[in-house]
Design a protein around this motif. Structure first.
Motif, PDB file in Angstrom:
ATOM      1  N   ALA A  60       0.342 -10.071 -10.840  1.00  0.00           N
ATOM      2  CA  ALA A  60      -0.406  -9.043 -11.576  1.00  0.00           C
ATOM      3  C   ALA A  60       0.154  -8.880 -12.981  1.00  0.00           C
ATOM      4  O   ALA A  60      -0.608  -8.716 -13.945  1.00  0.00           O
ATOM      5  CB  ALA A  60      -0.351  -7.716 -10.826  1.00  0.00           C
ATOM      6  N   ARG A  65      -3.888  -8.298 -14.478  1.00  0.00           N
ATOM      7  CA  ARG A  65      -4.966  -7.816 -13.611  1.00  0.00           C
ATOM      8  C   ARG A  65      -4.390  -6.803 -12.630  1.00  0.00           C
ATOM      9  O   ARG A  65      -3.518  -7.120 -11.825  1.00  0.00           O
ATOM     10  CB  ARG A  65      -5.613  -8.963 -12.850  1.00  0.00           C
ATOM     11  N   LEU A  67      -5.821  -5.531 -10.130  1.00  0.00           N
ATOM     12  CA  LEU A  67      -6.288  -5.721  -8.756  1.00  0.00           C
ATOM     13  C   LEU A  67      -5.165  -6.205  -7.850  1.00  0.00           C
ATOM     14  O   LEU A  67      -5.082  -5.807  -6.685  1.00  0.00           O
ATOM     15  CB  LEU A  67      -7.447  -6.725  -8.736  1.00  0.00           C
ATOM     16  N   THR A  70      -3.093  -3.448  -6.317  1.00  0.00           N
ATOM     17  CA  THR A  70      -3.747  -2.868  -5.152  1.00  0.00           C
ATOM     18  C   THR A  70      -3.574  -3.774  -3.933  1.00  0.00           C
ATOM     19  O   THR A  70      -3.295  -3.298  -2.826  1.00  0.00           O
ATOM     20  CB  THR A  70      -5.246  -2.645  -5.433  1.00  0.00           C
ATOM     21  N   VAL A  71      -3.728  -5.053  -4.134  1.00  0.00           N
ATOM     22  CA  VAL A  71      -3.522  -6.013  -3.047  1.00  0.00           C
ATOM     23  C   VAL A  71      -2.094  -5.928  -2.526  1.00  0.00           C
ATOM     24  O   VAL A  71      -1.861  -5.954  -1.314  1.00  0.00           O
ATOM     25  CB  VAL A  71      -3.858  -7.446  -3.522  1.00  0.00           C
TER      26      VAL A  71
END
Length: 97
Positions: A60, A65, A67, A70-71
């Protein structure tokens, strides 16, 4: 007095960290396969889960990013639940009573 980190230095540090954490995953997978006892295997699987979370966070940072953050949070929660379930199975012989 805020200092900005040079992007080249950040990329090099994140790349080195990704290589290091990937190597640690390989070493932990050896312990999962060749571990002398089941608790050793459980600890190695937990370490692999933690390293995968670290890889997601580093990726990340590298790709900018959000996202993947969150992953990584979802992976951390799943890893924790799996570790607790396997540890209970190893110590008591059953997960759900």
């Amino acid at each position: 007095m805020s200092e900005v980190i040079d992007p080249a230095v950040l990329d090099a540090a994140v790349g080195a960290a990704l290589i290091l954490v990937s190597g640690l995953c390989v070493l932990c997978s050896y312990r999962v396969i060749r571990g002398p006892t089941n608790p050793d295997r459980v600890v190695a699987l937990d370490a692999i889960a933690t390293n995968v979370v670290a890889i997601a966070v580093l990726f990340a940072i590298q790709t900018d990013r959000g996202l993947f953050v969150t992953v990584s949070l979802v992976l951390a929660i799943i890893g924790f639940i799996a570790t607790v379930a396997v540890a209970k199975f190893v110590t008591q012989g059953e997960v759900i009573e």
